[in-house]
Design a protein around this motif. Structure first.
Motif, PDB file in Angstrom:
ATOM      1  N   ASP A   1       0.929  -1.285  -0.049  1.00 43.28           N
ATOM      2  CA  ASP A   1       0.356   0.195   0.051  1.00 43.28           C
ATOM      3  C   ASP A   1       0.705   1.188   0.407  1.00 43.28           C
ATOM      4  O   ASP A   1       0.701   2.152  -0.304  1.00 43.28           O
TER       5      ASP A   1
ATOM      6  N   VAL B   1      -0.432 -12.871  -3.419  1.00 43.28           N
ATOM      7  CA  VAL B   1      -0.522 -11.972  -2.546  1.00 43.28           C
ATOM      8  C   VAL B   1      -1.912 -12.282  -1.162  1.00 43.28           C
ATOM      9  O   VAL B   1      -3.398 -12.075  -2.595  1.00 43.28           O
ATOM     10  N   ASP B   2      -2.049 -12.277  -0.314  1.00 46.07           N
ATOM     11  CA  ASP B   2      -2.829 -12.266   0.604  1.00 46.07           C
ATOM     12  C   ASP B   2      -2.425 -10.163   1.271  1.00 46.07           C
ATOM     13  O   ASP B   2      -1.635 -10.080   1.483  1.00 46.07           O
ATOM     14  N   VAL B   3      -3.905 -10.193   1.039  1.00 45.74           N
ATOM     15  CA  VAL B   3      -4.206  -8.737   1.256  1.00 45.74           C
ATOM     16  C   VAL B   3      -4.672  -8.568   2.601  1.00 45.74           C
ATOM     17  O   VAL B   3      -5.965  -8.612   2.757  1.00 45.74           O
TER      18      VAL B   3
ATOM     19  N   ALA C   1       0.391  -8.330   2.379  1.00 44.49           N
ATOM     20  CA  ALA C   1       0.146  -7.413   2.473  1.00 44.49           C
ATOM     21  C   ALA C   1      -0.477  -6.770   3.400  1.00 44.49           C
ATOM     22  O   ALA C   1      -2.037  -6.750   3.243  1.00 44.49           O
TER      23      ALA C   1
ATOM     24  N   GLY D   1      -5.373  -7.464  -5.818  1.00 47.71           N
ATOM     25  CA  GLY D   1      -6.133  -8.474  -5.709  1.00 47.71           C
ATOM     26  C   GLY D   1      -6.338  -9.809  -6.268  1.00 47.71           C
ATOM     27  O   GLY D   1      -6.906 -10.998  -6.037  1.00 47.71           O
TER      28      GLY D   1
ATOM     29  N   THR E   1      -2.775  -3.844   5.702  1.00 46.52           N
ATOM     30  CA  THR E   1      -2.698  -2.429   4.834  1.00 46.52           C
ATOM     31  C   THR E   1      -2.824  -1.210   6.251  1.00 46.52           C
ATOM     32  O   THR E   1      -2.945  -1.824   7.803  1.00 46.52           O
TER      33      THR E   1
ATOM     34  N   THR F   1     -12.701  -9.813   3.105  1.00 48.62           N
ATOM     35  CA  THR F   1     -11.418 -10.843   3.522  1.00 48.62           C
ATOM     36  C   THR F   1     -11.741 -11.366   4.612  1.00 48.62           C
ATOM     37  O   THR F   1     -11.994 -11.094   6.011  1.00 48.62           O
TER      38      THR F   1
ATOM     39  N   TYR G   1      -6.152  -0.720   1.742  1.00 49.54           N
ATOM     40  CA  TYR G   1      -6.642  -2.053   1.794  1.00 49.54           C
ATOM     41  C   TYR G   1      -7.581  -2.289   0.233  1.00 49.54           C
ATOM     42  O   TYR G   1      -7.361  -3.283  -0.156  1.00 49.54           O
TER      43      TYR G   1
ATOM     44  N   THR H   1      -5.477  -1.335  -2.355  1.00 48.49           N
ATOM     45  CA  THR H   1      -4.098  -2.110  -2.838  1.00 48.49           C
ATOM     46  C   THR H   1      -4.926  -3.882  -2.968  1.00 48.49           C
ATOM     47  O   THR H   1      -4.478  -5.056  -3.729  1.00 48.49           O
ATOM     48  N   ARG H   2      -6.781  -4.007  -2.696  1.00 48.98           N
ATOM     49  CA  ARG H   2      -7.141  -5.153  -3.626  1.00 48.98           C
ATOM     50  C   ARG H   2      -6.859  -4.873  -4.732  1.00 48.98           C
ATOM     51  O   ARG H   2      -6.873  -5.704  -5.622  1.00 48.98           O
TER      52      ARG H   2
END
Length: 163
Positions: free
Chosen positions: A11, A53-55, A32, A48, A34, A84, A40, A43-44
């Motif tokens: 982020d 990658v898991d945010v 990731a 996403g 945030t 999420t 968030y 970034t998603r």
């Protein structure tokens, strides 16, 4: 994928997608964190869709303490938490330069309750933290001492590496 970076701030990066794709090419997964609900969402949107990658939805205590996040962000957190399985960068920081203890406790308590209702974190997190906060005054001196010990060990390790 063999390696996992459990704390990266995509982020904060203008090239977040490029960084995430490079990590994938190197066989790395990323968690990731945030620091705000808006971060968030950004970034998603950026990463996403990537499998590596898991945010994590977050609201960093420093941002809570200094007012960079407010009631609107807390409401956005509530709206997003059902989207999420990952929550990160939430907590409490009572170091002297952070302040806003009551505000941090209020926000953390709210977030912990929301996560508990969603099954994202332990249902007892909020009550455990409340108990810990009551003891915080007594523990602050022990914490400060422990942090000094850790810093001393880090300094020793750095000297050993540089020698």
């Amino acid at each position: 994928m063999g390696r996992y970076d459990a704390h990266v701030h995509l982020d904060f990066m203008s090239n977040a997608r490029e960084v995430a794709l490079d990590a994938a090419a190197r066989g790395m997964r990323l968690f990731a964190n945030t620091v705000t609900p808006a971060g968030y969402e950004r970034t998603r949107r950026l990463v996403g869709d990537l499998d590596n990658v898991d945010v994590g939805l977050g609201m960093h205590p420093w941002w809570v303490a200094d007012g960079r996040v407010g009631q609107g962000d807390l409401e956005l957190f509530d709206a997003l938490e059902s989207s999420t399985a990952w929550v990160g960068e939430v907590g409490l920081d009572f170091s002297p330069k952070r302040g806003a203890r009551e505000r941090q406790v209020e926000y953390f308590d709210h977030i912990a309750r929301r996560c508990a209702m969603a099954g994202v974190c332990a249902t007892s997190a909020s009550s455990v933290m409340r108990q810990r906060l009551e003891m915080a005054g007594k523990e602050q001196k022990a914490f400060d001492s422990t942090m000094k010990d850790i810093q001393t060990k880090r300094d020793r390790e750095k000297r050993m590496v540089s020698d």
